[in-house]
Design a protein around this motif. Structure first.
Motif, PDB file in Angstrom:
ATOM      1  N   SER A  31       0.836  -1.186   0.000  1.00 31.49           N
ATOM      2  CA  SER A  31       0.000   0.000   0.000  1.00 31.49           C
ATOM      3  C   SER A  31       0.880   1.249   0.000  1.00 31.49           C
ATOM      4  O   SER A  31       1.971   1.246   0.572  1.00 31.49           O
ATOM      5  N   LYS A  32       0.376   2.317  -0.606  1.00 35.87           N
ATOM      6  CA  LYS A  32       1.106   3.583  -0.591  1.00 35.87           C
ATOM      7  C   LYS A  32       1.217   4.145   0.823  1.00 35.87           C
ATOM      8  O   LYS A  32       2.066   4.985   1.094  1.00 35.87           O
ATOM      9  N   TRP A  33       0.367   3.707   1.729  1.00 38.49           N
ATOM     10  CA  TRP A  33       0.369   4.217   3.099  1.00 38.49           C
ATOM     11  C   TRP A  33       1.641   3.845   3.860  1.00 38.49           C
ATOM     12  O   TRP A  33       1.940   4.442   4.892  1.00 38.49           O
ATOM     13  N   PHE A  34       2.398   2.884   3.381  1.00 32.69           N
ATOM     14  CA  PHE A  34       3.667   2.566   4.030  1.00 32.69           C
ATOM     15  C   PHE A  34       4.665   3.712   3.870  1.00 32.69           C
ATOM     16  O   PHE A  34       5.619   3.812   4.646  1.00 32.69           O
ATOM     17  N   LEU A  35       4.456   4.571   2.896  1.00 34.15           N
ATOM     18  CA  LEU A  35       5.320   5.736   2.732  1.00 34.15           C
ATOM     19  C   LEU A  35       5.139   6.719   3.883  1.00 34.15           C
ATOM     20  O   LEU A  35       6.055   7.492   4.201  1.00 34.15           O
TER      21      LEU A  35
END
Length: 74
Positions: A31-35
């Motif tokens: 997921s992009k949320w790991f950024l």
């Protein structure tokens, strides 16, 4: 190992893992949320540079990790 060295190892590892999980081109993409975790680690390193207060450092000291510089440091 000293607290400073372990902080660098943990921060570098967390950044690399969160980038691998957050960048779409990665084979490990989740997921992009790991950024956001990458940004969190970066912010903590930034504030540690100014305030010399690090939550991980406090935890490591309570666990008994040495804060003294290594014997080969000059």
């Amino acid at each position: 190992m000293t607290v400073d060295r372990l902080i660098r190892i943990f921060a570098g590892s967390f950044i690399l893992v969160s980038l691998a999980l957050g960048v779409e081109g990665s084979p490990l993409f989740v997921s992009k949320w790991f950024l956001a975790f990458t940004a969190f680690v970066g912010f903590n390193l930034f504030q540690f540079g100014f305030s010399n207060v690090c939550p991980l450092g406090m935890i490591l000291k309570r666990l008994g990790v040495s804060d003294a510089p290594s014997t080969c440091a000059r």
